[in-house]
Design an enzyme around this catalytic site. Structure first.
Site, PDB file in Angstrom:
ATOM      1  N   SER A 145      41.046  19.288 -64.967  1.00 16.83           N
ATOM      2  CA  SER A 145      41.772  19.377 -66.073  1.00 16.83           C
ATOM      3  C   SER A 145      43.168  19.596 -65.887  1.00 16.83           C
ATOM      4  O   SER A 145      43.386  20.019 -64.467  1.00 16.83           O
ATOM      5  CB  SER A 145      41.253  20.873 -66.803  1.00 16.83           C
ATOM      6  OG  SER A 145      42.236  21.185 -67.882  1.00 16.83           O
ATOM      7  N   TYR A 158      37.831  29.328 -66.588  1.00 18.35           N
ATOM      8  CA  TYR A 158      38.251  27.885 -66.711  1.00 18.35           C
ATOM      9  C   TYR A 158      39.025  27.215 -65.838  1.00 18.35           C
ATOM     10  O   TYR A 158      38.647  26.331 -65.036  1.00 18.35           O
ATOM     11  CB  TYR A 158      38.208  27.314 -68.353  1.00 18.35           C
ATOM     12  CG  TYR A 158      38.330  26.174 -68.403  1.00 18.35           C
ATOM     13  CD1 TYR A 158      37.402  25.117 -68.924  1.00 18.35           C
ATOM     14  CD2 TYR A 158      39.853  25.298 -68.420  1.00 18.35           C
ATOM     15  CE1 TYR A 158      37.199  23.871 -69.178  1.00 18.35           C
ATOM     16  CE2 TYR A 158      39.783  23.854 -68.648  1.00 18.35           C
ATOM     17  CZ  TYR A 158      38.743  23.310 -68.996  1.00 18.35           C
ATOM     18  OH  TYR A 158      38.823  21.803 -69.138  1.00 18.35           O
TER      19      TYR A 158
HETATM   20  P1  NAD Z   1      32.316  18.436 -74.796  1.00 14.97           P
HETATM   21  O1  NAD Z   1      31.894  19.822 -74.996  1.00 14.97           O
HETATM   22  O2  NAD Z   1      32.527  17.364 -76.149  1.00 14.97           O
HETATM   23  O3  NAD Z   1      31.134  17.781 -73.835  1.00 14.97           O
HETATM   24  C1  NAD Z   1      30.811  18.545 -72.839  1.00 14.97           C
HETATM   25  C2  NAD Z   1      29.341  17.758 -72.595  1.00 14.97           C
HETATM   26  O4  NAD Z   1      28.813  18.699 -71.278  1.00 14.97           O
HETATM   27  C3  NAD Z   1      28.299  18.094 -73.529  1.00 14.97           C
HETATM   28  O5  NAD Z   1      27.763  16.730 -73.456  1.00 14.97           O
HETATM   29  C4  NAD Z   1      27.332  19.142 -73.094  1.00 14.97           C
HETATM   30  O6  NAD Z   1      26.067  18.839 -73.577  1.00 14.97           O
HETATM   31  C5  NAD Z   1      27.464  19.057 -71.496  1.00 14.97           C
HETATM   32  N1  NAD Z   1      26.868  20.151 -70.820  1.00 14.97           N
HETATM   33  C6  NAD Z   1      27.506  21.383 -70.897  1.00 14.97           C
HETATM   34  N2  NAD Z   1      26.692  22.225 -70.003  1.00 14.97           N
HETATM   35  C7  NAD Z   1      25.958  21.369 -69.552  1.00 14.97           C
HETATM   36  C8  NAD Z   1      24.804  21.653 -68.172  1.00 14.97           C
HETATM   37  N3  NAD Z   1      24.747  22.889 -67.894  1.00 14.97           N
HETATM   38  N4  NAD Z   1      24.393  20.356 -67.943  1.00 14.97           N
HETATM   39  C9  NAD Z   1      24.528  19.267 -68.417  1.00 14.97           C
HETATM   40  N5  NAD Z   1      25.177  18.888 -69.555  1.00 14.97           N
HETATM   41  C10 NAD Z   1      26.169  20.048 -69.809  1.00 14.97           C
HETATM   42  O7  NAD Z   1      33.535  18.219 -73.787  1.00 14.97           O
HETATM   43  P2  NAD Z   1      34.625  17.337 -73.483  1.00 14.97           P
HETATM   44  O8  NAD Z   1      35.830  17.734 -74.019  1.00 14.97           O
HETATM   45  O9  NAD Z   1      34.154  15.912 -73.515  1.00 14.97           O
HETATM   46  O10 NAD Z   1      34.748  17.489 -71.895  1.00 14.97           O
HETATM   47  C11 NAD Z   1      34.106  16.849 -70.728  1.00 14.97           C
HETATM   48  C12 NAD Z   1      34.912  17.302 -69.700  1.00 14.97           C
HETATM   49  O11 NAD Z   1      36.523  17.163 -69.675  1.00 14.97           O
HETATM   50  C13 NAD Z   1      34.608  18.636 -69.208  1.00 14.97           C
HETATM   51  O12 NAD Z   1      34.461  19.052 -67.841  1.00 14.97           O
HETATM   52  C14 NAD Z   1      36.130  19.513 -69.661  1.00 14.97           C
HETATM   53  O13 NAD Z   1      36.138  20.502 -69.145  1.00 14.97           O
HETATM   54  C15 NAD Z   1      36.894  18.364 -69.369  1.00 14.97           C
HETATM   55  N6  NAD Z   1      38.089  18.315 -69.955  1.00 14.97           N
HETATM   56  C16 NAD Z   1      38.334  18.265 -71.218  1.00 14.97           C
HETATM   57  C17 NAD Z   1      39.248  18.382 -72.141  1.00 14.97           C
HETATM   58  C18 NAD Z   1      39.587  18.028 -73.731  1.00 14.97           C
HETATM   59  O14 NAD Z   1      40.582  18.325 -74.120  1.00 14.97           O
HETATM   60  N7  NAD Z   1      38.743  17.785 -74.304  1.00 14.97           N
HETATM   61  C19 NAD Z   1      40.523  18.620 -71.342  1.00 14.97           C
HETATM   62  C20 NAD Z   1      40.415  18.786 -70.124  1.00 14.97           C
HETATM   63  C21 NAD Z   1      39.296  18.780 -69.250  1.00 14.97           C
END
Ligand code: NAD
Length: 261
Positions: A145, A158
């Site tokens: 991130s 986080y």
């Molecule tokens: P999201 O909440 O839409 O999806 C996250 C996914 O992880 C979901 O499918 C959830 O079921 C799964 N998950 C959670 N705990 C789990 C576990 N114990 N085992 C298996 N699966 C699990 O989030 P996103 O925005 O798609 O984020 C995806 C990645 O990108 C994450 O690592 C997040 O930290 C990172 N990220 C997202 C953003 C953003 O703005 N969306 C920014 C920076 C980083």
């Protein structure tokens, strides 16, 4: 399109929605055979898998919790059993919750560290084990991130987990470079996914976020997936240990944009 990706095998963790879903879809579009990991069953997941299959894509959905060693081993076994190999590991699953640090319970700290850091370690380790035993010059992609670099009050667990992922990725990249196993981070900025849907549904909060993005808009999951496809492909063959910031310029000190300072 990346021709070398055709018939490669990938695992994408947490791929039932958001960025993971977009990456699984993009890789499937590239002809990759994909193990779609999900945490809990949902109608959205079932529709997604059916849609990919109807296009003729080779996909299999496998339940698993990335914090559990046996579940992560099961994902690698599924890739090998269904598709005969593992070339690409995308450690995407992640969680967050907002709490002032002084009120953060040990339970909440551990929960976020377990999914975001330990889960990505287990996924990386199991992929490296399989790839090195089978002489596969694979690609491992970890979703960190912008908060592996930008401090984030109320999200100390986080930010700590993502900073940890960055250094874990760099260490693994160095350690396995001789075997040509590449390990890279994608570090997204604000992307429109369920993780921040609540915040982005509030117009005032959304505007506050947009002010932090020099390019002036919230990114789309597909824009992150495009970078994952490149890192998975041989077009990035000499790239290892990087953090690819996919953030519309968020890490470039937007406060200075108008020539201030
Ligand atoms: P999201 O909440 O839409 O999806 C996250 C996914 O992880 C979901 O499918 C959830 O079921 C799964 N998950 C959670 N705990 C789990 C576990 N114990 N085992 C298996 N699966 C699990 O989030 P996103 O925005 O798609 O984020 C995806 C990645 O990108 C994450 O690592 C997040 O930290 C990172 N990220 C997202 C953003 C953003 O703005 N969306 C920014 C920076 C980083």
């Amino acid at each position: 399109m990346y021709q070398d990706l055709k018939n490669k095998v990938a695992i994408v963790t947490g791929a039932s929605k958001g960025i993971g879903k977009a990456i699984a879809e993009r890789l499937a579009d590239e002809g990759v055979k994909v193990v779609v990991n999900y945490h809990s069953e949902s109608s959205e997941l079932n529709e997604f898998i059916e849609e990919l299959k109807s296009r003729g894509d080779s996909v299999v959905a496998v339940q698993g919790d990335v914090t559990k060693e046996e579940d992560v081993k099961k994902l690698v076994a599924a890739a090998v059993d269904h598709f005969g190999s593992l070339d690409i590991m995308v450690n995407n699953a992640g969680i967050e919750n907002e709490v002032p640090s002084k009120d953060l319970s040990l339970e909440d700290w551990n929960k976020v560290i377990n999914v975001n850091l330990t889960g990505m370690f287990l996924g990386s380790r199991e992929a490296i084990r399989y790839m090195s035993e089978n002489d596969i010059k694979g690609s491992i992609i970890n979703l960190a991130s912008v908060h592996d670099k930008i401090p984030w009050p109320h999200f100390v667990h986080y930010a700590a987990s993502k900073g940890g992922v960055k250094m874990m990725t760099e260490t693994l990249a160095l350690e396995y470079a001789p075997q040509r196993i590449r390990v890279n981070n994608i570090s997204p900025g604000a992307i429109d996914t369920p993780i921040n849907a609540e915040k982005l549904s509030d117009p005032v909060k959304k505007e506050e976020v947009i002010k932090l993005i020099p390019m002036g808009y919230i990114g789309k999951p597909e824009e992150v997936a495009a970078c994952a496809a490149w890192l998975a492909s041989s077009e990035s063959s000499y790239v290892t240990g990087i953090s690819l910031y996919v953030d519309g310029g968020m890490t470039k000190y937007p406060g200075f944009q108008a020539g201030k300072g």
